[in-house]
Design a protein around this motif. Structure first.
Motif: not given
Length: 612
Positions: A236-243, A449-455
């Motif tokens: 798992x790459x941390x940069x995918x979810x840095x929130x 944009x990626x985080x918004x789509x994951x949300x």
């Protein structure tokens, strides 16, 4: 610890002790030694069972803590001085400060963890330190920090990876993951990579593995062929979810990390006498910690009171009339005394967290984070951030909210410039560096944009009443992505998962995804045969007998059939939520978690402001 968990901890401890004895006997040459080590190294040694008594058994006369007070005074010139430290700039600088006035005539050795890259030697020479007798790597790929959880100890490198895309730790991680296969006696049957860096790490692992041995090769034991146990690997790459790591943590372990800070999962606090003490936040050294680590912080006092009540019941054994019962009570007194001490220590730690966090501002920050991350409303979060910028005592909290706003939604340039001006007006021109580091963080994130789509695809709201409330009304996306990846075993599963993850890079790699060339395999096998024959010739044994013993694998730890690796660190809250998810799937005892370090919102923001 029980089962495979205790097995891997014991194996890592045995390997570490062997390496240390080899360093003392072969590299240093034995004799009486004095050791100086930094706090993080001392904690790692403690986890690995390299205690003070063990060090003394290998010839280490005294152990000193690395500080700014100067090198230890050694009068006997036949004795040696060992510096044992992390391969970090901070440690090298502290060693250089001590060695500007070194003990005359004493041979000095540098033992560097976890690997030696020559940078430390160059730094020492630039600082005017020469004449080191030897630079010795103490390669510990990883060490146990909690139940079924191992770390490579790269906390600072994990944060630097998030902030500056520093991938210098990847080579060490690739070596550690490959070494883990032999440690637990398994082979990665297929690997799920979440994020671009995860895919890069898999390629690096494949190349390193191809350069050392043939993957999937059957090994012989007592003349019989034996195949390594198959195991799934999730990178798992941390940069995918840095929130998630930036959010305020509500579980006990996360709250302590956020509030008091940790060095190698060890916190410092003040006891009832006002003296500073240390407490390891690990299930390997603390029987109380695993019972409260995943508990919401507000419920910790209740759990501690319950443990004190249990101790009270145990102490009633002293009133027994039967001699056998009294003997049993006396046997357990040592454990009861230790448990009583640990409960007391956790009470003091929890009380200091309450002192620093129990105020109206903390509640406002938690509500603001929930509004920002869930996307329900950003106005409350923006208002709270702007108010914090008007209070000079909250620079870190204001910067954290600004980072969350930028990571979770698209912001107009005019708005962002206004907030930057507010921050600079409130905290001075030093904030320029912090804001530039924030821009680096945003550039390295997968994308807003990626985080918004994951949300939209995954639930950010805390909806499961049985799950620990790790954040204020929220749950991490990272653990949900990993849970999704755990179900991927074939290409058809991958296609469905890709639809859910949207633009997040994800791939399924099998053990034969990048096989080494046939010629390379033949040359490698020939080299192995020559080396084995030379070794056997020296020992006077038969070739077949020597080869069989050399290739005998470690007995597989059947407990584990899955390994999850966080590239860039993980927070205690994410671990709590992941353990709950695995428990629901009956996989919690069959999954080994690897991380490059423990991170928190406070440690990330602190690093950003340290750059000033």
């Amino acid at each position: 610890m029980e089962g495979g968990d205790s097995g891997i901890a014991a194996r890592l401890s045995v390997l570490a002790r062997r390496k240390w004895r080899h360093i003392i006997s072969e590299k240093v040459g034995g004799g009486v030694c004095h050791a100086v080590m930094d706090l993080a190294t001392a904690s790692i040694f403690n986890f690995l069972g390299i205690t003070i008594s063990f060090l003394k058994s290998t010839g280490v006369h005294k152990v000193y803590l690395l500080d700014d007070l100067g090198a230890p005074l050694i009068e006997n010139k036949d004795e040696k001085l060992l510096y044992i430290a992390q391969n970090t700039v901070e440690c090298i600088e502290m060693i250089a400060n001590q060695l500007r006035n070194p003990p005359v005539g004493v041979r000095i050795y540098m033992v560097i963890m976890p690997y030696l890259d020559g940078v430390g030697e160059i730094m020492l020479e630039e600082m005017g330190v020469y004449g080191i007798a030897g630079f010795i790597p103490f390669s510990l790929p990883m060490f146990p920090i909690d139940t079924n959880t191992l770390s490579t100890g790269n906390e600072s490198s994990s944060v630097d990876y998030m902030l500056f895309n520093d991938t210098s730790m990847l080579s060490q991680l690739a070596v550690a993951l490959n070494a883990l296969k032999e440690t637990i006696g398994c082979d990665y049957s297929h690997t799920v990579c979440i994020g671009s860096t995860a895919q890069e790490l898999f390629v690096l692992m494949t190349h390193l593995s191809a350069a050392s041995h043939v993957d999937g090769e059957e090994m012989e034991e007592n003349g019989k062929k034996k195949t390594a146990k198959k195991c799934k690997l999730v990178l798992f790459d941390r940069r995918v979810d840095m929130v998630s790591p930036l959010c305020s943590q509500l579980v006990y372990a996360g709250m302590v990390h956020d509030t008091l800070g940790l060095t190698c999962v060890q916190c410092r606090y003040e006891n009832n006498e006002g003296k500073e003490e240390k407490l390891s936040m690990s299930a390997y050294t603390d029987v109380v910690f695993p019972r409260i680590r995943d508990v919401n912080f507000s419920l910790v006092p209740m759990h501690l009171r319950k443990m004190l009540k249990e101790l009270g019941e145990d102490y009633k054994g002293k009133d027994a009339d039967d001699m056998e019962k009294l003997k049993e009570f006396v046997k357990g007194m040592r454990d009861m005394t230790e448990k009583h001490k640990l409960v007391s220590q956790h009470m003091w730690v929890a009380s200091q967290c309450v002192e620093r966090r129990n105020n109206d501002t903390t509640s406002e920050i938690l509500e603001a984070e929930a509004e920002i991350v869930t996307g329900m409303s950003s106005q409350g979060g923006v208002k709270c951030m702007e108010e914090l910028m008007c209070r000079p005592q909250y620079p870190n909290d204001a910067l954290r909210l600004l980072a969350l706003i930028r990571l979770t939604r698209r912001v107009k340039a005019v708005e962002y410039e206004k907030w930057c001006r507010l921050y600079l007006d409130a905290f001075g021109d030093d904030g320029l560096v912090a804001l530039s580091v924030l821009d680096e963080l945003l550039a390295n994130a997968t994308s807003t944009t990626t985080f918004e789509s994951l949300r939209k695809r995954f639930s950010v709201l805390h909806e499961d009443d049985t799950a620990p409330q790790v954040f204020y009304g929220m749950q991490p996306i990272s653990t949900q992505l990993i849970a999704e990846a755990l179900g991927v075993t074939k290409e058809s599963d991958l296609i469905a998962t890709q639809k859910r993850m949207g633009t997040v890079p994800i791939s399924l790699e099998t053990a034969t995804s990048s096989p080494p060339s046939k010629g390379l395999n033949e040359r490698r096998k020939k080299g192995q045969r020559v080396a084995e024959e030379e070794k056997v010739a020296d020992s006077g044994e038969g070739v077949d007998q020597g080869r069989r013993r050399r290739r005998a694998p470690l007995e597989a730890l059947d407990t584990y059939d899955c390994v999850v690796c966080f590239i860039g660190g993980v927070s205690f809250s994410e671990l709590s939520h992941l353990r709950h998810t695995l428990k629901e799937r009956n996989q919690v005892d069959r999954t080994l978690i690897i991380t490059t370090g423990m991170v928190s919102g406070s440690s990330i923001i602190k690093r950003m402001r340290e750059m000033m």
